[in-house]
Design a protein around this motif. Sequence first.
Motif, mmCIF file in Angstrom:
data_model
loop_
_atom_site.group_PDB
_atom_site.id
_atom_site.type_symbol
_atom_site.label_atom_id
_atom_site.label_comp_id
_atom_site.label_asym_id
_atom_site.label_seq_id
_atom_site.Cartn_x
_atom_site.Cartn_y
_atom_site.Cartn_z
ATOM 1 N N LEU A 37 68.508 -25.457 27.665
ATOM 2 C CA LEU A 37 68.266 -24.104 28.154
ATOM 3 C C LEU A 37 69.518 -23.247 28.026
ATOM 4 O O LEU A 37 70.625 -23.719 28.275
ATOM 5 C CB LEU A 37 67.858 -24.138 29.629
ATOM 6 N N PRO A 38 69.351 -21.967 27.654
ATOM 7 C CA PRO A 38 70.461 -21.028 27.777
ATOM 8 C C PRO A 38 70.663 -20.669 29.244
ATOM 9 O O PRO A 38 69.712 -20.639 30.024
ATOM 10 C CB PRO A 38 69.990 -19.812 26.964
ATOM 11 N N ILE A 39 71.904 -20.417 29.615
ATOM 12 C CA ILE A 39 72.244 -20.006 30.977
ATOM 13 C C ILE A 39 73.110 -18.759 30.874
ATOM 14 O O ILE A 39 74.153 -18.774 30.214
ATOM 15 C CB ILE A 39 72.987 -21.132 31.721
ATOM 16 N N PHE A 40 72.658 -17.680 31.530
ATOM 17 C CA PHE A 40 73.355 -16.406 31.419
ATOM 18 C C PHE A 40 74.155 -16.130 32.681
ATOM 19 O O PHE A 40 73.696 -16.390 33.795
ATOM 20 C CB PHE A 40 72.363 -15.273 31.177
ATOM 21 N N ARG A 41 75.361 -15.584 32.485
ATOM 22 C CA ARG A 41 76.237 -15.226 33.595
ATOM 23 C C ARG A 41 76.625 -13.757 33.500
ATOM 24 O O ARG A 41 76.696 -13.196 32.413
ATOM 25 C CB ARG A 41 77.509 -16.068 33.569
ATOM 26 N N GLY A 42 76.873 -13.145 34.661
ATOM 27 C CA GLY A 42 77.384 -11.789 34.677
ATOM 28 C C GLY A 42 76.457 -10.787 35.335
ATOM 29 O O GLY A 42 75.232 -10.912 35.278
ATOM 30 N N PHE A 113 66.969 -12.214 22.895
ATOM 31 C CA PHE A 113 68.387 -12.489 22.678
ATOM 32 C C PHE A 113 68.508 -13.875 22.058
ATOM 33 O O PHE A 113 67.911 -14.833 22.553
ATOM 34 C CB PHE A 113 69.161 -12.433 23.997
ATOM 35 N N SER A 114 69.283 -13.989 20.989
ATOM 36 C CA SER A 114 69.334 -15.257 20.269
ATOM 37 C C SER A 114 70.737 -15.532 19.750
ATOM 38 O O SER A 114 71.300 -14.723 19.012
ATOM 39 C CB SER A 114 68.342 -15.229 19.099
ATOM 40 N N TYR A 197 77.524 -29.119 28.138
ATOM 41 C CA TYR A 197 77.551 -27.774 28.712
ATOM 42 C C TYR A 197 78.590 -26.963 27.957
ATOM 43 O O TYR A 197 79.765 -27.341 27.894
ATOM 44 C CB TYR A 197 77.889 -27.776 30.205
ATOM 45 N N ASP A 198 78.134 -25.851 27.349
ATOM 46 C CA ASP A 198 79.010 -24.963 26.583
ATOM 47 C C ASP A 198 79.234 -23.688 27.386
ATOM 48 O O ASP A 198 78.304 -22.891 27.585
ATOM 49 C CB ASP A 198 78.379 -24.622 25.230
ATOM 50 N N LEU A 199 80.460 -23.481 27.848
ATOM 51 C CA LEU A 199 80.822 -22.333 28.683
ATOM 52 C C LEU A 199 81.345 -21.216 27.781
ATOM 53 O O LEU A 199 82.423 -21.315 27.214
ATOM 54 C CB LEU A 199 81.884 -22.760 29.699
ATOM 55 N N LEU A 222 78.639 -2.509 24.686
ATOM 56 C CA LEU A 222 79.907 -1.926 25.109
ATOM 57 C C LEU A 222 80.933 -3.004 25.427
ATOM 58 O O LEU A 222 80.637 -3.977 26.114
ATOM 59 C CB LEU A 222 79.674 -1.053 26.343
ATOM 60 N N LYS A 223 82.152 -2.820 24.935
ATOM 61 C CA LYS A 223 83.220 -3.778 25.240
ATOM 62 C C LYS A 223 83.439 -3.858 26.744
ATOM 63 O O LYS A 223 83.411 -2.854 27.446
ATOM 64 C CB LYS A 223 84.509 -3.344 24.543
ATOM 65 N N GLY A 224 83.659 -5.066 27.232
ATOM 66 C CA GLY A 224 83.901 -5.250 28.652
ATOM 67 C C GLY A 224 82.655 -5.495 29.459
ATOM 68 O O GLY A 224 82.727 -5.650 30.676
ATOM 69 N N ILE A 225 81.485 -5.532 28.814
ATOM 70 C CA ILE A 225 80.252 -5.794 29.539
ATOM 71 C C ILE A 225 80.289 -7.200 30.138
ATOM 72 O O ILE A 225 80.807 -8.132 29.527
ATOM 73 C CB ILE A 225 79.022 -5.624 28.615
ATOM 74 N N ASP A 226 79.805 -7.339 31.369
ATOM 75 C CA ASP A 226 79.856 -8.618 32.073
ATOM 76 C C ASP A 226 78.581 -9.404 31.757
ATOM 77 O O ASP A 226 77.602 -9.366 32.510
ATOM 78 C CB ASP A 226 79.986 -8.357 33.579
ATOM 79 N N TRP A 227 78.616 -10.113 30.624
ATOM 80 C CA TRP A 227 77.432 -10.803 30.115
ATOM 81 C C TRP A 227 77.898 -11.963 29.234
ATOM 82 O O TRP A 227 78.524 -11.757 28.195
ATOM 83 C CB TRP A 227 76.607 -9.811 29.297
ATOM 84 N N TYR A 228 77.618 -13.196 29.660
ATOM 85 C CA TYR A 228 78.012 -14.376 28.892
ATOM 86 C C TYR A 228 76.819 -15.301 28.717
ATOM 87 O O TYR A 228 75.963 -15.411 29.595
ATOM 88 C CB TYR A 228 79.166 -15.106 29.589
ATOM 89 N N HIS A 229 76.785 -15.966 27.576
ATOM 90 C CA HIS A 229 75.626 -16.763 27.156
ATOM 91 C C HIS A 229 76.056 -18.227 27.026
ATOM 92 O O HIS A 229 76.541 -18.660 25.985
ATOM 93 C CB HIS A 229 75.117 -16.207 25.826
#
Length: 246
Positions: A37-42, A113-114, A197-199, A222-229
């Motif tokens: 599963l993908p896990i999204f942070r931010g 999102f892929s 687990y890939d952080l 936008l640069k600086g967006i709080d979004w990690y995959h």
Amino acid sequence: MIKRIKNLLCVMIVMFAFSASSYAVEYSLGFSTGGGLPIFRGEDFGDYDKGMDDLISSLDDDPLKRKITIDTSLDVMVAFLPYLALETGVGFKNSIYLRSGVGMLATSVNSTFSRNEVYVPIMVRGQYEYKIGVTYLSAGVKLGFGLADYETYTVSILGIGQQGTIKSSPISLDVAFSLGQEFKVKQNHFLGLRFNYDLNVIAPYAVSERDSQGSLESGTMLKGIDWYHDDFSVEFTYRYVFGRKG
């Protein structure tokens, strides 16, 4: 004096040869395949996900939410010491998050999102081998190279609407952790199970600053967006060891 130096060099060479023969380097080649599963942070992803919840709940039928990660790799391992090795190779990852829904007046929304990328892992592996197999823990990095757009989306009413993309970053980077167990099938053959687990630390989407008019360059985030995959996966593994003795 010269004779003594020669004798010392001979002793050092003999000692090195004996050490090398006692702790011979092993090379392994194998493959792994599995999913998760993908896990999204931010906060920005949280806001997006809530917005999609609100939008899709207003549609009458056919809501869809899907998350899946598929991961396959060709693996190379070099053991320098009985308890220490280096893992590398090349892999392919397709990590998908999909939201869609269809409502009245042919209103529809679809967003995907892929992380569709080739990656190269460089990981240090600590391992302990015993009679039935090997238990190991690995840590390192995975350098990814995007193969397709990171996001595709469409929003339409009565067949009239908009569509667009967010480009994939040329390079992404994950800090990777793995825990695995291999079972010895024959002297040189190992089958196993691996938990990964890939952080994500360098985002897989392209970024851009706003221009002087305040508009965002097409096809970017936008640069600086709080979004990690991130990604969590479980894989089946096979490894063949070359040069194994006894």
